[in-house]
Design a protein around this motif. Structure first.
Motif, short mmCIF file in Angstrom:
data_model
loop_
_atom_site.label_atom_id
_atom_site.label_comp_id
_atom_site.label_asym_id
_atom_site.label_seq_id
_atom_site.Cartn_x
_atom_site.Cartn_y
_atom_site.Cartn_z
N MET A 1 45.84 -35.80 17.51
CA MET A 1 46.24 -37.19 17.31
C MET A 1 46.36 -37.53 15.82
SD MET A 1 47.02 -39.78 19.07
CE MET A 1 47.13 -41.49 19.06
N VAL A 2 45.47 -36.97 15.02
CA VAL A 2 45.50 -37.24 13.58
C VAL A 2 46.80 -36.71 12.99
CG1 VAL A 2 44.40 -36.68 11.37
CG2 VAL A 2 42.98 -37.24 13.34
N GLY A 3 47.26 -35.56 13.47
CA GLY A 3 48.51 -34.97 12.98
C GLY A 3 49.70 -35.88 13.19
N ILE A 4 49.74 -36.57 14.31
CA ILE A 4 50.84 -37.49 14.59
C ILE A 4 50.83 -38.65 13.59
CG2 ILE A 4 51.72 -39.17 16.26
CD1 ILE A 4 50.82 -37.22 18.46
N TRP A 5 49.63 -39.16 13.27
CA TRP A 5 49.52 -40.27 12.31
C TRP A 5 49.94 -39.81 10.91
CZ3 TRP A 5 49.73 -44.89 13.90
CH2 TRP A 5 49.17 -45.25 15.11
N VAL A 6 49.59 -38.59 10.55
CA VAL A 6 49.99 -38.06 9.25
C VAL A 6 51.51 -37.94 9.17
CG1 VAL A 6 49.91 -36.03 7.74
CG2 VAL A 6 47.80 -36.87 8.81
#
Length: 153
Positions: free
Chosen positions: A1-6
């Motif tokens: 999920m963090v990757g999508i925000w980045v």
């Protein structure tokens, strides 16, 4: 999920940076700083004492927008009495760009015969806007051939 925000954050930052660059392209800035006492040698060498305004286009070898700027400015200078255009390639002379505080190419700087900087244009200029900005410096000067070309638009 963090990757999508980045990825999303990088995408938004890229879009904002692109919008700012697009808005600044071709913008004409009047000079508000004190006149420079000395010019870099290559710039001083190309100033024409007989022309009220010399447009010095700062370019680099592999700059595609520089070719577009030349395509606008050369015909404009050819048909405008008192206006001269010179392209200065600073690929092998970065100190010239540094002394003139040029951060990107193409940058076009209008100089009076005595070396006073009149205005600056970042990016590809628009011919009619350049003439309008230089009107007070070219007073009494007329276009040699007033038929606009597609390159000036």
């Amino acid at each position: 999920m963090v990757g999508i925000w980045v990825v999303l954050g990088v995408l938004v930052a890229g879009l904002v940076a692109g919008a700012v660059m697009r808005a600044r392209n071709g913008r004409i800035r009047e000079v508000t700083t004190a006149p420079r006492h000395t010019l870099p040698g290559p710039v001083a060498d190309v100033l024409d004492a007989a022309a009220p305004v010399t447009l010095v286009q700062i370019s680099t070898t592999f700059c595609a927008p520089c070719r577009h700027a030349r395509a606008v400015l050369e015909p404009l200078a050819e048909r405008t009495e008192g206006l001269r255009h010179v392209e200065l390639d600073v690929t092998n002379q970065p100190e010239v760009a540094q002394e003139l505080r040029v951060l990107r190419t193409p940058t076009t700087i209008a100089f009076s015969p005595d070396g006073t900087e009149l205005l600056r244009i970042d990016g590809v200029p628009k011919g009619p806007a350049v003439l309008e900005a230089l009107d007070k410096h070219l007073s009494g000067v007329h276009l040699v051939n007033e038929v606009p070309t597609d390159r000036d638009r």
